[in-house]
Design a protein around this motif. Structure first.
Motif, PDB file in Angstrom:
ATOM      1  N   LEU A 129       0.866  -1.215   0.318  1.00  0.00           N
ATOM      2  CA  LEU A 129       0.032  -0.152  -0.092  1.00  0.00           C
ATOM      3  C   LEU A 129       0.875   1.374   0.021  1.00  0.00           C
ATOM      4  O   LEU A 129       0.642   2.318  -0.862  1.00  0.00           O
ATOM      5  CB  LEU A 129      -0.883   0.016   1.353  1.00  0.00           C
ATOM      6  N   MET A 131       3.704   1.572  -0.908  1.00  0.00           N
ATOM      7  CA  MET A 131       4.337   1.790  -2.041  1.00  0.00           C
ATOM      8  C   MET A 131       3.806   2.165  -3.365  1.00  0.00           C
ATOM      9  O   MET A 131       3.922   2.653  -4.343  1.00  0.00           O
ATOM     10  CB  MET A 131       5.305   0.532  -2.836  1.00  0.00           C
ATOM     11  N   MET A 132       2.540   2.059  -3.380  1.00  0.00           N
ATOM     12  CA  MET A 132       1.264   2.480  -4.180  1.00  0.00           C
ATOM     13  C   MET A 132       0.891   3.832  -3.685  1.00  0.00           C
ATOM     14  O   MET A 132      -0.192   4.322  -4.045  1.00  0.00           O
ATOM     15  CB  MET A 132       0.228   1.440  -4.210  1.00  0.00           C
ATOM     16  N   ALA A 133       1.555   4.627  -2.840  1.00  0.00           N
ATOM     17  CA  ALA A 133       1.291   5.959  -2.352  1.00  0.00           C
ATOM     18  C   ALA A 133      -0.043   5.953  -1.731  1.00  0.00           C
ATOM     19  O   ALA A 133      -0.644   7.105  -1.916  1.00  0.00           O
ATOM     20  CB  ALA A 133       1.532   6.846  -3.721  1.00  0.00           C
TER      21      ALA A 133
ATOM     22  N   GLN B  56      10.678   3.736   2.067  1.00  0.00           N
ATOM     23  CA  GLN B  56      10.337   3.069   3.518  1.00  0.00           C
ATOM     24  C   GLN B  56      11.281   3.145   4.456  1.00  0.00           C
ATOM     25  O   GLN B  56      10.566   2.792   5.520  1.00  0.00           O
ATOM     26  CB  GLN B  56       9.589   1.955   3.183  1.00  0.00           C
ATOM     27  N   TYR B  80       5.026  10.721  -1.445  1.00  0.00           N
ATOM     28  CA  TYR B  80       4.072   9.905  -1.958  1.00  0.00           C
ATOM     29  C   TYR B  80       3.830  10.425  -3.424  1.00  0.00           C
ATOM     30  O   TYR B  80       3.506   9.351  -4.198  1.00  0.00           O
ATOM     31  CB  TYR B  80       2.713  10.449  -1.247  1.00  0.00           C
ATOM     32  N   ARG B  83       6.319   7.993  -5.197  1.00  0.00           N
ATOM     33  CA  ARG B  83       5.980   6.695  -5.106  1.00  0.00           C
ATOM     34  C   ARG B  83       5.013   6.266  -6.387  1.00  0.00           C
ATOM     35  O   ARG B  83       4.800   5.256  -6.599  1.00  0.00           O
ATOM     36  CB  ARG B  83       5.214   6.198  -3.902  1.00  0.00           C
ATOM     37  N   LYS B  84       4.052   7.422  -6.720  1.00  0.00           N
ATOM     38  CA  LYS B  84       3.068   7.022  -7.696  1.00  0.00           C
ATOM     39  C   LYS B  84       4.001   6.815  -9.118  1.00  0.00           C
ATOM     40  O   LYS B  84       3.391   6.318  -9.991  1.00  0.00           O
ATOM     41  CB  LYS B  84       2.323   8.378  -8.067  1.00  0.00           C
ATOM     42  N   MET B  86       6.592   5.298  -8.969  1.00  0.00           N
ATOM     43  CA  MET B  86       7.531   3.963  -8.976  1.00  0.00           C
ATOM     44  C   MET B  86       6.497   2.681  -8.648  1.00  0.00           C
ATOM     45  O   MET B  86       5.556   3.012  -8.326  1.00  0.00           O
ATOM     46  CB  MET B  86       8.872   3.864  -8.063  1.00  0.00           C
ATOM     47  N   PHE B  96      -3.890  -7.877  -2.333  1.00  0.00           N
ATOM     48  CA  PHE B  96      -4.896  -7.623  -0.974  1.00  0.00           C
ATOM     49  C   PHE B  96      -5.897  -8.987  -1.125  1.00  0.00           C
ATOM     50  O   PHE B  96      -6.554  -9.216  -2.087  1.00  0.00           O
ATOM     51  CB  PHE B  96      -5.761  -6.574  -1.335  1.00  0.00           C
ATOM     52  N   PHE B 107      -7.139  -1.244  -8.179  1.00  0.00           N
ATOM     53  CA  PHE B 107      -6.897  -0.495  -7.007  1.00  0.00           C
ATOM     54  C   PHE B 107      -6.144   0.925  -6.965  1.00  0.00           C
ATOM     55  O   PHE B 107      -6.705   1.917  -6.659  1.00  0.00           O
ATOM     56  CB  PHE B 107      -6.217  -1.435  -5.821  1.00  0.00           C
ATOM     57  N   HIS B 112      -5.777   6.528  -7.460  1.00  0.00           N
ATOM     58  CA  HIS B 112      -5.073   8.000  -7.951  1.00  0.00           C
ATOM     59  C   HIS B 112      -5.594   8.548  -8.893  1.00  0.00           C
ATOM     60  O   HIS B 112      -5.062   9.462  -9.447  1.00  0.00           O
ATOM     61  CB  HIS B 112      -3.780   7.463  -8.124  1.00  0.00           C
TER      62      HIS B 112
END
Lengths: 258, 274
Positions: A129, A131-133, B56, B80, B83-84, B86, B96, B107, B112
């Motif tokens: 999650l 890493m998916m921002a 992280q 953030y 990170r979108k 990468m 999930f 997802f 986004h």
């Protein structure tokens, strides 16, 4: 020297874990709520609240019945069985409703929350999650926290209501206490702000503490099978102890000095 | 260091886990549009390197730059946003588990973008088609085999068309057919979408086939780097030990320990767990 060292080390660990718990909660509840999160919260209320209804209703019924039975055998010696209604209602609203609901909630929903979040961590779902921002605190932690805080006071009220009906079943229908006195003396004795509202406040405090412990233990769990089993146990143990301890403090504050 | 063809650069990185040194002063450069392989024995903290690049974890010293910006110094919002761009394929897939394969891939798009469901549907099926799992869209992650789960995770990882994709041990625990499929996919995605790829692995032969540049990590340092041909021809004993899979050599087989003689003949309290 080793003994002293371990005291110091344990104290430091405990303080650091308090710090992490506060940071987690702050990160989760200070987030600006989005419409998406409201939907997630409602979903979680279903999981922790609606799915806990059965255990709450059954336990409430039996506890009300047992209290009526015990109360009757004592009160009848003094010819005071008419006071059975307020006895059952006051014990439930002030004490048993909030406390037993919180203990059952910790076992039923709290342990599930810890295990769920712990496994999400172990299977790297929380990491992915991030890493998916998407902030897992907002996405996973916040909806579960609010769901617990909203659901538990309602569960406690349902518990008390069912308990009072259970008391009626045993006291009035089986043992022959006058139905009029069961209800009317209850109505005359129970006060809205002193008894009902204080019970709700208690339940609210327990809800915050139990849900907080449950989600933090999951979030902070060591991501192995052993770590998650330990975290789940700790959730139940710590929240039960916290509920019982806090109950004494709250009772002293609410009913202690008059 | 930050010329235009470099997407990620790791500069003098030092990272400790507790008291254990994981990385000691390493430098890496990831070129845009290329496949860079990072190889090394298990347990050396290759996943840690990806988490460092993804922000992280924070390095104890040194810097990590993404398109010239320092990742450790980014604010939460900047991080953030970065990170979108990468994406990371976790070793376990990390799908999930409470939503279907379709929803897993959708997802990030739902999270986004403001695309409507029709467009999302098209995108999701295109991504699933690319990994050969269009037929599995309605399955739950628990119903997938290991290889399928990793491909589904790959579809999810490319959903937002990232610039950089990091593969964590993509070949570990795969049968030869899935392995071949994944190798092809990584190569194909990289050239078709002009992706920059980082592949962390210890599967030497597979990765040497597709990588443009290779780094070999061991003993907290980079022990070798170069194109696959240079690596194969390297005269470093360390590199050769790794390529040939010899148990002992410059990279030690034994976890650091006291002398065996002392362990066996020492007092019982010292042995086993402390």
């Amino acid at each position: 020297m080793n003994y002293l060292q371990s005291i110091g080390q344990n104290t430091l660990n405990a303080l650091m874990s308090f710090g992490r718990a506060f940071l987690m909660l702050a990160g989760a509840i200070l987030a600006i709520p989005q419409s998406k999160n409201i939907r997630l919260t409602v979903q979680q209320i279903y999981v922790v609240g609606v799915q806990s209804l059965l255990i709450i209703i059954v336990s409430g019924l039996f506890i009300g019945m047992v209290m009526a039975l015990q109360g009757y055998t004592i009160l009848v010696n003094y010819g005071a069985e008419g006071s059975l209604g307020p006895m059952v209602a006051l014990s439930l609203l002030r004490e048993l409703g909030p406390v037993v609901t919180a203990l059952l909630f910790a076992g039923r929903a709290g342990s599930a929350l810890t295990a769920e979040i712990g496994l999400m961590k172990a299977t790297e779902q929380l990491s992915s999650l991030e890493m998916m921002a998407v902030d897992p605190l907002r996405r996973i932690i916040a909806p579960r926290f609010w769901a617990g805080v909203i659901a538990m006071p309602m569960l406690a009220l349902i518990f008390s209501a069912i308990g009072i009906l259970g008391g009626h079943l045993v006291g009035v229908d089986w043992l022959g206490v006058d139905a009029g006195s069961y209800w009317s003396i209850m109505q005359a004795t129970v006060e809205w702000d002193k008894d009902v509202v204080n019970g709700i406040i208690k339940s609210f405090v327990f809800a915050i503490v139990v849900t907080w412990i449950a989600i933090f233990k999951g979030y902070d769990a060591i991501p192995t099978s052993e770590g998650i089993s330990q975290a789940t146990t700790q959730t139940v143990v710590y929240s039960s102890l916290a509920v019982l301890g806090l109950d004494f403090v709250l009772t002293a504050l609410m009913f202690g000095i008059n | 260091m930050s010329n235009s063809s470099t997407l990620v650069s790791v500069e003098n990185l030092r990272f400790l886990r507790g008291d254990r040194v994981i990385y000691d002063d390493i430098n890496l450069t990831i070129k845009k549009g290329k496949i860079t392989a990072i190889m090394g024995p298990s347990g050396i903290g290759k996943t840690t390197l990806m988490k460092l690049i993804g922000g992280q974890l924070r390095p104890d010293a040194g810097d990590i730059r993404y398109a010239g910006d320092s990742v450790p110094q980014m604010s939460r919002r900047e991080l953030y946003q970065t990170r979108k761009k990468m994406s990371m394929l976790f070793q376990s897939g990390a799908l999930f588990t409470d939503i279907s394969v379709y929803d897993n891939v959708a997802f990030a798009l739902r999270e986004h973008t403001k695309l409507n469901e029709d467009i999302i549907r098209t995108l999701v099926y295109l991504k699933l088609e690319a990994v050969g799992l269009r037929g599995a869209a309605d399955l739950m992650p628990s119903e997938l085999s290991g290889g399928m789960a990793r491909r589904a995770a790959l579809a999810r990882a490319i959903a937002l068309d990232p610039e950089l994709i990091m593969y964590d041990e993509p070949f570990a625990g795969q049968d030869p057919i899935s392995m071949g499929v994944l190798v092809k996919l990584i190569k194909a995605l990289s050239s078709a979408l002009d992706l920059t790829s980082i592949v962390v692995t210890h599967d030497v032969t597979e990765v040497l086939d597709i990588a443009d540049y290779v780094y070999i990590l061991a003993n907290q340092k980079i022990i070798g780097e170069g194109t696959p041909a240079q690596i194969k021809a390297s005269d470093s004993a360390l590199v050769q030990q790794f390529l040939r899979g010899e148990a002992d050599g410059p990279v030690p087989f034994h976890f650091p320990a006291e002398d065996l003689h002392d362990t066996l003949l020492g007092s019982p309290q010292q042995g086993g767990k402390k």
